[in-house]
Design a protein around this motif. Structure first.
Motif, PDB file in Angstrom:
ATOM      1  N   ALA A  64      28.845  40.379  41.818  1.00  0.00           N
ATOM      2  CA  ALA A  64      27.931  39.821  40.811  1.00  0.00           C
ATOM      3  C   ALA A  64      28.708  39.587  39.517  1.00  0.00           C
ATOM      4  O   ALA A  64      28.516  40.279  38.516  1.00  0.00           O
ATOM      5  N   PRO A  65      29.628  38.612  39.503  1.00  0.00           N
ATOM      6  CA  PRO A  65      30.528  38.410  38.366  1.00  0.00           C
ATOM      7  C   PRO A  65      29.868  37.784  37.146  1.00  0.00           C
ATOM      8  O   PRO A  65      30.533  37.602  36.118  1.00  0.00           O
ATOM      9  N   MET A  80      40.020  57.429  34.725  1.00  0.00           N
ATOM     10  CA  MET A  80      39.647  56.039  34.470  1.00  0.00           C
ATOM     11  C   MET A  80      40.885  55.152  34.435  1.00  0.00           C
ATOM     12  O   MET A  80      40.889  54.039  34.966  1.00  0.00           O
ATOM     13  N   PHE A  81      41.953  55.644  33.828  1.00  0.00           N
ATOM     14  CA  PHE A  81      43.184  54.864  33.701  1.00  0.00           C
ATOM     15  C   PHE A  81      43.735  54.468  35.067  1.00  0.00           C
ATOM     16  O   PHE A  81      44.352  53.412  35.210  1.00  0.00           O
ATOM     17  N   GLU A  82      43.500  55.298  36.081  1.00  0.00           N
ATOM     18  CA  GLU A  82      43.974  54.993  37.425  1.00  0.00           C
ATOM     19  C   GLU A  82      43.344  53.711  37.965  1.00  0.00           C
ATOM     20  O   GLU A  82      43.880  53.089  38.887  1.00  0.00           O
ATOM     21  N   TYR A  83      42.205  53.325  37.397  1.00  0.00           N
ATOM     22  CA  TYR A  83      41.496  52.133  37.859  1.00  0.00           C
ATOM     23  C   TYR A  83      41.598  50.986  36.859  1.00  0.00           C
ATOM     24  O   TYR A  83      40.846  50.019  36.946  1.00  0.00           O
ATOM     25  N   SER A  84      42.533  51.080  35.928  1.00  0.00           N
ATOM     26  CA  SER A  84      42.655  50.049  34.897  1.00  0.00           C
ATOM     27  C   SER A  84      43.052  48.701  35.478  1.00  0.00           C
ATOM     28  O   SER A  84      42.886  47.669  34.828  1.00  0.00           O
ATOM     29  N   ARG A  85      43.577  48.695  36.702  1.00  0.00           N
ATOM     30  CA  ARG A  85      43.926  47.413  37.337  1.00  0.00           C
ATOM     31  C   ARG A  85      42.698  46.521  37.470  1.00  0.00           C
ATOM     32  O   ARG A  85      42.810  45.286  37.460  1.00  0.00           O
ATOM     33  N   TYR A  86      41.525  47.138  37.604  1.00  0.00           N
ATOM     34  CA  TYR A  86      40.306  46.343  37.702  1.00  0.00           C
ATOM     35  C   TYR A  86      40.032  45.617  36.388  1.00  0.00           C
ATOM     36  O   TYR A  86      39.493  44.518  36.369  1.00  0.00           O
ATOM     37  N   LEU A  87      40.396  46.265  35.283  1.00  0.00           N
ATOM     38  CA  LEU A  87      40.168  45.652  33.983  1.00  0.00           C
ATOM     39  C   LEU A  87      41.068  44.452  33.755  1.00  0.00           C
ATOM     40  O   LEU A  87      40.634  43.432  33.220  1.00  0.00           O
ATOM     41  N   THR A  88      42.308  44.572  34.124  1.00  0.00           N
ATOM     42  CA  THR A  88      43.228  43.462  33.892  1.00  0.00           C
ATOM     43  C   THR A  88      42.861  42.257  34.746  1.00  0.00           C
ATOM     44  O   THR A  88      43.138  41.123  34.374  1.00  0.00           O
ATOM     45  N   ASP A  89      42.217  42.492  35.874  1.00  0.00           N
ATOM     46  CA  ASP A  89      41.809  41.402  36.761  1.00  0.00           C
ATOM     47  C   ASP A  89      40.422  40.864  36.427  1.00  0.00           C
ATOM     48  O   ASP A  89      40.071  39.762  36.850  1.00  0.00           O
ATOM     49  N   HIS A  90      39.626  41.640  35.704  1.00  0.00           N
ATOM     50  CA  HIS A  90      38.250  41.264  35.414  1.00  0.00           C
ATOM     51  C   HIS A  90      37.985  41.421  33.911  1.00  0.00           C
ATOM     52  O   HIS A  90      37.776  42.530  33.428  1.00  0.00           O
ATOM     53  N   LYS A  91      37.976  40.303  33.205  1.00  0.00           N
ATOM     54  CA  LYS A  91      37.788  40.357  31.756  1.00  0.00           C
ATOM     55  C   LYS A  91      36.349  40.678  31.369  1.00  0.00           C
ATOM     56  O   LYS A  91      36.052  40.902  30.193  1.00  0.00           O
ATOM     57  N   ASN A  92      35.446  40.733  32.343  1.00  0.00           N
ATOM     58  CA  ASN A  92      34.062  41.111  32.058  1.00  0.00           C
ATOM     59  C   ASN A  92      33.842  42.613  32.214  1.00  0.00           C
ATOM     60  O   ASN A  92      32.703  43.091  32.153  1.00  0.00           O
ATOM     61  N   TYR A  93      34.931  43.375  32.393  1.00  0.00           N
ATOM     62  CA  TYR A  93      34.844  44.828  32.479  1.00  0.00           C
ATOM     63  C   TYR A  93      35.305  45.439  31.150  1.00  0.00           C
ATOM     64  O   TYR A  93      36.298  45.011  30.563  1.00  0.00           O
ATOM     65  N   TRP A  94      34.583  46.474  30.732  1.00  0.00           N
ATOM     66  CA  TRP A  94      34.956  47.230  29.530  1.00  0.00           C
ATOM     67  C   TRP A  94      34.964  48.708  29.878  1.00  0.00           C
ATOM     68  O   TRP A  94      33.980  49.237  30.399  1.00  0.00           O
ATOM     69  N   ARG A 128      25.802  46.472  13.553  1.00  0.00           N
ATOM     70  CA  ARG A 128      25.536  46.239  14.973  1.00  0.00           C
ATOM     71  C   ARG A 128      26.440  45.120  15.466  1.00  0.00           C
ATOM     72  O   ARG A 128      26.000  44.014  15.716  1.00  0.00           O
ATOM     73  N   GLU A 129      27.713  45.416  15.589  1.00  0.00           N
ATOM     74  CA  GLU A 129      28.711  44.418  15.959  1.00  0.00           C
ATOM     75  C   GLU A 129      29.118  44.588  17.422  1.00  0.00           C
ATOM     76  O   GLU A 129      29.251  45.719  17.915  1.00  0.00           O
ATOM     77  N   PHE A 130      29.319  43.475  18.100  1.00  0.00           N
ATOM     78  CA  PHE A 130      29.731  43.480  19.502  1.00  0.00           C
ATOM     79  C   PHE A 130      31.098  42.809  19.635  1.00  0.00           C
ATOM     80  O   PHE A 130      31.322  41.743  19.053  1.00  0.00           O
ATOM     81  N   PRO A 131      31.995  43.383  20.405  1.00  0.00           N
ATOM     82  CA  PRO A 131      33.350  42.830  20.503  1.00  0.00           C
ATOM     83  C   PRO A 131      33.403  41.474  21.202  1.00  0.00           C
ATOM     84  O   PRO A 131      34.286  40.663  20.903  1.00  0.00           O
ATOM     85  N   TRP A 132      32.492  41.225  22.150  1.00  0.00           N
ATOM     86  CA  TRP A 132      32.535  39.961  22.858  1.00  0.00           C
ATOM     87  C   TRP A 132      32.047  38.807  21.978  1.00  0.00           C
ATOM     88  O   TRP A 132      32.192  37.657  22.348  1.00  0.00           O
ATOM     89  N   ASP A 133      31.500  39.105  20.800  1.00  0.00           N
ATOM     90  CA  ASP A 133      31.187  38.049  19.853  1.00  0.00           C
ATOM     91  C   ASP A 133      32.445  37.533  19.167  1.00  0.00           C
ATOM     92  O   ASP A 133      32.456  36.452  18.584  1.00  0.00           O
ATOM     93  N   LYS A 134      33.522  38.335  19.223  1.00  0.00           N
ATOM     94  CA  LYS A 134      34.765  37.985  18.545  1.00  0.00           C
ATOM     95  C   LYS A 134      35.931  37.787  19.493  1.00  0.00           C
ATOM     96  O   LYS A 134      36.935  37.207  19.149  1.00  0.00           O
ATOM     97  N   LYS A 135      35.786  38.319  20.706  1.00  0.00           N
ATOM     98  CA  LYS A 135      36.905  38.291  21.654  1.00  0.00           C
ATOM     99  C   LYS A 135      36.550  37.426  22.849  1.00  0.00           C
ATOM    100  O   LYS A 135      35.575  37.682  23.554  1.00  0.00           O
ATOM    101  N   GLU A 136      37.323  36.393  23.064  1.00  0.00           N
ATOM    102  CA  GLU A 136      37.053  35.485  24.180  1.00  0.00           C
ATOM    103  C   GLU A 136      37.311  36.193  25.491  1.00  0.00           C
ATOM    104  O   GLU A 136      38.305  36.874  25.675  1.00  0.00           O
ATOM    105  N   GLU A 137      36.374  36.011  26.435  1.00  0.00           N
ATOM    106  CA  GLU A 137      36.526  36.575  27.775  1.00  0.00           C
ATOM    107  C   GLU A 137      36.797  35.425  28.747  1.00  0.00           C
ATOM    108  O   GLU A 137      36.130  34.398  28.717  1.00  0.00           O
ATOM    109  N   GLY A 138      37.784  35.647  29.599  1.00  0.00           N
ATOM    110  CA  GLY A 138      38.124  34.616  30.563  1.00  0.00           C
ATOM    111  C   GLY A 138      37.722  35.021  31.944  1.00  0.00           C
ATOM    112  O   GLY A 138      37.302  36.110  32.179  1.00  0.00           O
TER     113      GLY A 138
END
Length: 266
Positions: free
Chosen positions: A126-127, A141-155, A256-266
Motif C-alpha cells: 500500500a505505497p 530499528m537501525f538494522e531495518y534502515s534499508r527499508y527507509l533508503t528504499d522507501h521515501k514514504n517511511y519515517w 505544528r510543523e510537518f517535515p514533509w511540508d518542507k522535504k520532497e519525498e520521491g
C-alpha cells in the motif's frame, strides 16, 4: 480521513499490539489493561510462545470478547501479531499518514524478525501512504534502515524522555524523527551545539508532556521547550508541539510543523 486523536498522524494501524518496555507513563498499556481479554477464538487456536520477556502470541484470526465482539487486546499487553489486520492499509485508498503500531514497539527485542518483515510487506503493498514507525530501541530499528533508503514514504522515529538516551539519526540518508514525550529534563547542556550525532541529524522533532493519570507528575519548564526549539531552528528542523504543552507555553506559542511540508519525498 482521521481516525485517531494523535495530533501528528491521520490514522493508527496496529498489526501488532503489546510491549515489554514497561514505561511508567505508557498510555497504551493502560488501554490494553482496561479493555483487554478474550473468551473465545475464531478458527485456528493462537500460537503462543514463551520468551525471556514473557509470552507472545500469533493470531491468524481474531478472538472474541465476552460480548462476542473482536477482542482488540486478547492477551492484554502481551505482544500479539494480528495477522488479519495486515491488509488494512490496502483498504484505505486515500493517502494517509499512518502511525504504525501505536499500541506496541515494533522493534522491541521480543518481536520476531518474521513479524517485522510481515509488517513491512504490508506497507509495501500500500505505497500510497506515509508510514511512521516509533521505537525505544533504535539499535534494532537501525538494522531495518534499508527499508527507509528504499522507501521515501517511511519515517523512523525514536521516543526519548531525557537527553542521555540514544536515538537514530539520518546519517544513512533516511527520514528520522524524535518524539520527546513526555519531556522529563532539560536538553540544553547534554546536546551541545554542533554535536554531529545530535539534533542536527534529525528531520523532525515532536515534543509533549505527561498526560492522563500522570498529568502534572513531571511538568516541563518553558525554558526546556525553548532550548529544544532554539536548537531545531538553528538547523531548520520542523517542530510539532502536542496539546499537552498548551498549558505550559500558551496557545499562541504552539508550533505544528510537518517535515514533509518542507522535504520532497520521491
Amino acid at each position: 480521513m482521521k481516525n485517531t486523536r494523535i495530533e501528528w498522524c491521520d490514522s493508527t494501524w496496529n498489526p501488532i499490539t503489546g510491549c515489554y518496555n514497561n514505561c511508567d507513563y505508557c498510555f497504551a498499556k493502560r488501554i490494553a489493561q482496561r479493555f483487554g481479554g478474550s473468551k473465545s477464538a475464531q478458527g485456528k487456536i493462537p500460537n503462543i510462545t514463551n520468551t525471556n520477556y514473557g509470552i507472545i502470541a500469533d493470531l491468524e484470526k481474531p478472538m472474541l470478547d465476552t460480548n462476542k465482539k473482536i477482542a482488540a487486546y486478547p492477551f492484554h499487553f502481551s505482544p500479539t501479531l494480528h495477522r488479519y489486520r495486515l491488509d488494512q492499509p490496502k483498504k484505505w485508498k486515500e493517502p494517509q499518514t499512518i502511525f504504525v503500531c501505536s499500541m506496541a514497539d515494533l522493534f522491541g527485542d521480543w518481536v520476531p524478525s518474521e513479524w517485522i518483515t510481515e509488517v513491512f510487506k504490508a506497507t509495501e503493498a500500500a505505497p500510497q501512504h506515509r508510514y511512521l514507525f516509533l521505537t525505544k530501541n533504535p539499535a534494532k530499528m537501525f538494522e531495518y534502515s534499508r527499508y527507509l533508503t528504499d522507501h521515501k514514504n517511511y519515517w523512523f522515529g525514536t521516543t526519548i524522555t531525557t537527553p542521555e538516551q540514544a536515538f537514530m539519526t539520518n546519517g544513512t540518508g533516511t527520514n528520522t524523527f524524535l518524539s520527546i514525550e513526555p519531556l522529563h529534563s532539560d536538553f540544553e547542556k547534554e546536546i551541545p551545539k554542533g554535536r554531529v550525532d545530535g539534533v542536527s541529524m534529525i528531520d523532525w522533532v515532536i515534543i509533549g508532556a505527561e498526560t492522563g493519570n500522570r498529568e502534572g507528575k513531571i511538568v516541563p519548564k518553558p525554558e526546556w521547550i525553548k532550548h529544544i526549539t532554539d536548537r531545531c531552528d538553528e538547523y531548520k528542523i520542523p517542530v510539532f508541539m502536542k496539546d499537552s504543552l498548551i498549558k505550559i507555553i500558551g496557545n499562541e506559542n504552539m508550533r505544528r510543523e510537518f517535515p514533509w511540508d518542507k522535504k520532497e519525498e520521491g
